[in-house]
Design an enzyme around this catalytic site. Structure first.
Site, PDB file in Angstrom:
ATOM      1  N   ILE A 181       0.726  -1.278   0.073  1.00 52.40           N
ATOM      2  CA  ILE A 181      -0.133   0.188   0.012  1.00 52.40           C
ATOM      3  C   ILE A 181       0.897   1.133   0.040  1.00 52.40           C
ATOM      4  CG2 ILE A 181      -1.743   1.264   1.283  1.00 52.40           C
ATOM      5  CD1 ILE A 181      -2.721  -1.496   2.300  1.00 52.40           C
ATOM      6  N   ASP A 201      -8.761   5.787   8.499  1.00 48.51           N
ATOM      7  CA  ASP A 201      -9.853   4.966   8.201  1.00 48.51           C
ATOM      8  C   ASP A 201     -10.174   3.719   9.298  1.00 48.51           C
ATOM      9  OD1 ASP A 201     -11.577   3.846   6.343  1.00 48.51           O
ATOM     10  OD2 ASP A 201      -9.994   2.411   5.796  1.00 48.51           O
ATOM     11  N   ASP A 255      11.188   2.919   6.094  1.00 52.17           N
ATOM     12  CA  ASP A 255      10.794   1.449   6.380  1.00 52.17           C
ATOM     13  C   ASP A 255      11.912   0.666   6.509  1.00 52.17           C
ATOM     14  OD1 ASP A 255      10.294  -1.298   6.106  1.00 52.17           O
ATOM     15  OD2 ASP A 255       8.404  -0.750   4.548  1.00 52.17           O
ATOM     16  N   HIS A 273     -13.451   2.318   8.265  1.00 45.73           N
ATOM     17  CA  HIS A 273     -12.705   1.064   7.575  1.00 45.73           C
ATOM     18  C   HIS A 273     -13.086   0.787   6.236  1.00 45.73           C
ATOM     19  CE1 HIS A 273      -9.806  -2.217   9.334  1.00 45.73           C
ATOM     20  NE2 HIS A 273      -9.759  -2.274   7.990  1.00 45.73           N
ATOM     21  N   GLU A 289     -13.635  -0.332  16.645  1.00 44.89           N
ATOM     22  CA  GLU A 289     -14.321  -0.198  15.499  1.00 44.89           C
ATOM     23  C   GLU A 289     -16.058  -0.793  15.679  1.00 44.89           C
ATOM     24  OE1 GLU A 289     -12.105  -1.237  12.042  1.00 44.89           O
ATOM     25  OE2 GLU A 289     -10.509   0.029  12.621  1.00 44.89           O
ATOM     26  N   ARG A 292      -3.788   0.694  10.952  1.00 47.47           N
ATOM     27  CA  ARG A 292      -4.508   0.031  12.108  1.00 47.47           C
ATOM     28  C   ARG A 292      -4.756   1.125  13.195  1.00 47.47           C
ATOM     29  NH1 ARG A 292      -6.348  -2.956   9.176  1.00 47.47           N
ATOM     30  NH2 ARG A 292      -6.366  -5.307   9.276  1.00 47.47           N
ATOM     31  N   GLY A 304     -11.336   1.724   3.452  1.00 50.26           N
ATOM     32  CA  GLY A 304     -10.331   1.962   2.331  1.00 50.26           C
ATOM     33  C   GLY A 304     -10.366   0.607   1.504  1.00 50.26           C
ATOM     34  N   ALA A 305     -10.484  -0.542   1.600  1.00 49.61           N
ATOM     35  CA  ALA A 305     -10.519  -1.857   0.781  1.00 49.61           C
ATOM     36  C   ALA A 305     -11.814  -2.037   0.320  1.00 49.61           C
ATOM     37  CB  ALA A 305      -9.792  -2.979   1.713  1.00 49.61           C
TER      38      ALA A 305
HETATM   39  P1  NAD Z   1       2.818  -4.878   3.488  1.00 51.47           P
HETATM   40  O1  NAD Z   1       3.026  -6.133   4.432  1.00 51.47           O
HETATM   41  O2  NAD Z   1       2.996  -5.077   2.081  1.00 51.47           O
HETATM   42  O3  NAD Z   1       3.604  -3.608   3.978  1.00 51.47           O
HETATM   43  C1  NAD Z   1       3.852  -3.170   5.325  1.00 51.47           C
HETATM   44  C2  NAD Z   1       5.269  -2.751   5.353  1.00 51.47           C
HETATM   45  O4  NAD Z   1       5.395  -2.033   6.668  1.00 51.47           O
HETATM   46  C3  NAD Z   1       6.217  -3.529   5.049  1.00 51.47           C
HETATM   47  O5  NAD Z   1       7.002  -3.100   3.723  1.00 51.47           O
HETATM   48  C4  NAD Z   1       7.323  -3.555   6.189  1.00 51.47           C
HETATM   49  O6  NAD Z   1       8.730  -3.639   6.159  1.00 51.47           O
HETATM   50  C5  NAD Z   1       6.971  -2.164   6.942  1.00 51.47           C
HETATM   51  N1  NAD Z   1       7.226  -2.249   8.283  1.00 51.47           N
HETATM   52  C6  NAD Z   1       7.124  -3.012   9.121  1.00 51.47           C
HETATM   53  N2  NAD Z   1       7.486  -2.648  10.633  1.00 51.47           N
HETATM   54  C7  NAD Z   1       7.992  -1.345  10.220  1.00 51.47           C
HETATM   55  C8  NAD Z   1       7.920  -0.234  10.976  1.00 51.47           C
HETATM   56  N3  NAD Z   1       8.395  -0.414  12.147  1.00 51.47           N
HETATM   57  N4  NAD Z   1       8.466   0.831  10.620  1.00 51.47           N
HETATM   58  C9  NAD Z   1       8.323   0.951   9.300  1.00 51.47           C
HETATM   59  N5  NAD Z   1       7.844   0.396   8.165  1.00 51.47           N
HETATM   60  C10 NAD Z   1       7.872  -0.890   8.983  1.00 51.47           C
HETATM   61  O7  NAD Z   1       1.302  -4.343   3.771  1.00 51.47           O
HETATM   62  P2  NAD Z   1       0.114  -3.680   3.324  1.00 51.47           P
HETATM   63  O8  NAD Z   1      -0.438  -4.387   2.182  1.00 51.47           O
HETATM   64  O9  NAD Z   1       1.000  -2.329   2.607  1.00 51.47           O
HETATM   65  O10 NAD Z   1      -0.633  -2.958   4.410  1.00 51.47           O
HETATM   66  C11 NAD Z   1      -0.128  -2.314   5.309  1.00 51.47           C
HETATM   67  C12 NAD Z   1      -1.051  -2.162   6.321  1.00 51.47           C
HETATM   68  O11 NAD Z   1      -2.452  -1.555   5.986  1.00 51.47           O
HETATM   69  C13 NAD Z   1      -1.802  -3.705   6.839  1.00 51.47           C
HETATM   70  O12 NAD Z   1      -0.805  -4.103   7.604  1.00 51.47           O
HETATM   71  C14 NAD Z   1      -3.245  -3.205   7.457  1.00 51.47           C
HETATM   72  O13 NAD Z   1      -2.959  -3.253   8.626  1.00 51.47           O
HETATM   73  C15 NAD Z   1      -3.581  -2.025   6.799  1.00 51.47           C
HETATM   74  N6  NAD Z   1      -4.809  -2.335   5.889  1.00 51.47           N
HETATM   75  C16 NAD Z   1      -5.984  -1.616   5.976  1.00 51.47           C
HETATM   76  C17 NAD Z   1      -6.827  -1.584   5.173  1.00 51.47           C
HETATM   77  C18 NAD Z   1      -7.991  -0.574   5.462  1.00 51.47           C
HETATM   78  O14 NAD Z   1      -9.349  -1.254   4.799  1.00 51.47           O
HETATM   79  N7  NAD Z   1      -7.932   0.390   5.618  1.00 51.47           N
HETATM   80  C19 NAD Z   1      -6.800  -2.636   4.003  1.00 51.47           C
HETATM   81  C20 NAD Z   1      -5.592  -3.213   3.978  1.00 51.47           C
HETATM   82  C21 NAD Z   1      -4.620  -3.169   4.824  1.00 51.47           C
END
Ligand code: NAD
Length: 315
Positions: free
Chosen positions: A157, A263, A176, A287, A268, A239, A289-290
């Site tokens: 994302i 979001d 990251d 919530h 929630e 989150r 976003g997706a």
């Molecule tokens: P992803 O696993 O592809 O990416 C997460 C990234 O966070 C990774 O690159 C990881 O290296 C990095 N990371 C881990 N620890 C870290 C830290 N301490 N500091 C900085 N970066 C760090 O996941 P994604 O698909 O990009 O999703 C990200 C988050 O979005 C998910 O974990 C989920 O909680 C949330 N999400 C929300 C919705 C929504 O509807 N709002 C939908 C999907 C996902």
């Protein structure tokens, strides 16, 4: 019948036909969550304690106790990405295989995050609400072009947000510690910064795209909020647990930062009377976003296929 499959996510129903066909072809019986809301631990145990071999799960809780009580459970397929609602350690201990639907909703969540950025920069929520009250008020905003965006978490994302923000003309920095893809940074002219404090101090907007875990919970707190510019905008589509909400409330009231838009939330839906919800410089979407046709279609099919694959695996 080779076992039952419990399907908990509400939006799964929108595109379930092909997915149900796939499960039935494999001989599974389907149990759907018809409550119209997230299931509780007790409800999941009640539905899955006997012969449920697989669960397709949304944000419904799967802690240690639930996993232990579901005696026939062999696989969990996450409908989406964040797996913080599943006790992964316990699952491994019990030999329950777990997989998420990587990348299925990245574009949708990224577009939502960018929508929230515009909502804050141009006061869109207040402007629309005022006009619906027949009040023709303007509120001065600011351009996103040439502003500095700090993307915290450069996964699926975060990268989609970063790419699009470059397209808008923003200067993008990714923080990251686990980021490896140098080619991506070069292709889009994006900077990588290893010092989180520096990103928070220098960004006009900060957007969170990292998982909630022991390392990241409460990442945005009194101290880190103090580092941010008084004009800064915080976006959180990841989150609720990443942000200490009482500290965010203080920061918004005391104008330590200008806006926050999320979001996701610690509870929630939020509890009645939660003071943060009432602040004019705080926006929250439910919530969603997706929650697009495209992402839901992908999540339904990929999470179902993942579950079938997990259950068919020999080891
Ligand atoms: P992803 O696993 O592809 O990416 C997460 C990234 O966070 C990774 O690159 C990881 O290296 C990095 N990371 C881990 N620890 C870290 C830290 N301490 N500091 C900085 N970066 C760090 O996941 P994604 O698909 O990009 O999703 C990200 C988050 O979005 C998910 O974990 C989920 O909680 C949330 N999400 C929300 C919705 C929504 O509807 N709002 C939908 C999907 C996902």
């Amino acid at each position: 019948m080779v076992g039952k499959i419990l399907i908990t996510p509400k939006s799964y129903k929108n595109y379930k036909e092909d997915a149900h066909r796939l499960l039935k072809q494999q001989g599974y019986e389907i149990i759907e969550n018809n409550l119209g809301r997230t299931m509780t631990e007790t409800e999941i145990i009640e539905a899955a304690k006997e012969d449920v071999v697989g669960i397709i799960v949304g944000v419904d809780p799967l802690p240690s106790q639930v996993l232990s009580e579901c005696k026939a459970l062999r696989a969990i397929s996450k409908y989406g990405v964040g797996m913080d609602n599943i006790d992964l350690k316990k699952a491994e201990e019990l030999g329950i295989k777990v997989q998420n639907a990587v990348g299925t909703n990245a574009v949708s969540v990224a577009e939502h995050a960018i929508g929230l950025m515009f909502a804050c920069s141009r006061h869109l929520f207040e402007l629309v609400r005022d006009v619906k009250d027949f009040s023709w008020n303007r509120k001065i905003g600011f351009e996103l072009t040439e502003k500095k965006l700090g993307v915290i978490g450069g996964g699926q994302i975060g990268r989609e947000v970063a790419k699009r923000s470059v397209g808008i003309g923003m200067n993008v920095t990714i923080y990251d510690p686990y980021f490896k893809d140098g080619g991506f940074l070069e292709e889009y002219g994006i900077e990588k910064q290893d010092d989180l404090s520096l990103v928070l101090e220098t960004s006009d907007l900060v957007t969170l795209h990292l998982p909630a875990n022991e390392e990241t919970k409460g990442l945005i707190n009194k101290e880190t909020l103090k580092l941010m510019k008084s004009t800064a905008v915080l976006i959180n589509t990841s989150r609720g647990e990443l942000v200490v909400e009482s500290d965010l409330y203080e920061a918004l009231v005391n104008e330590e930062i200008a806006f926050a838009a999320q979001d996701v939330y610690s509870s929630e839906p939020p509890k009645q009377g939660d003071p943060l919800i009432g602040l004019p410089n705080f926006l929250l979407t439910p919530h969603s976003g997706a929650y697009t046709h495209e992402a839901v279609k992908r999540m339904v099919m990929i999470s179902t296929q993942n579950l079938v694959n997990l259950l068919n695996m020999k080891i």
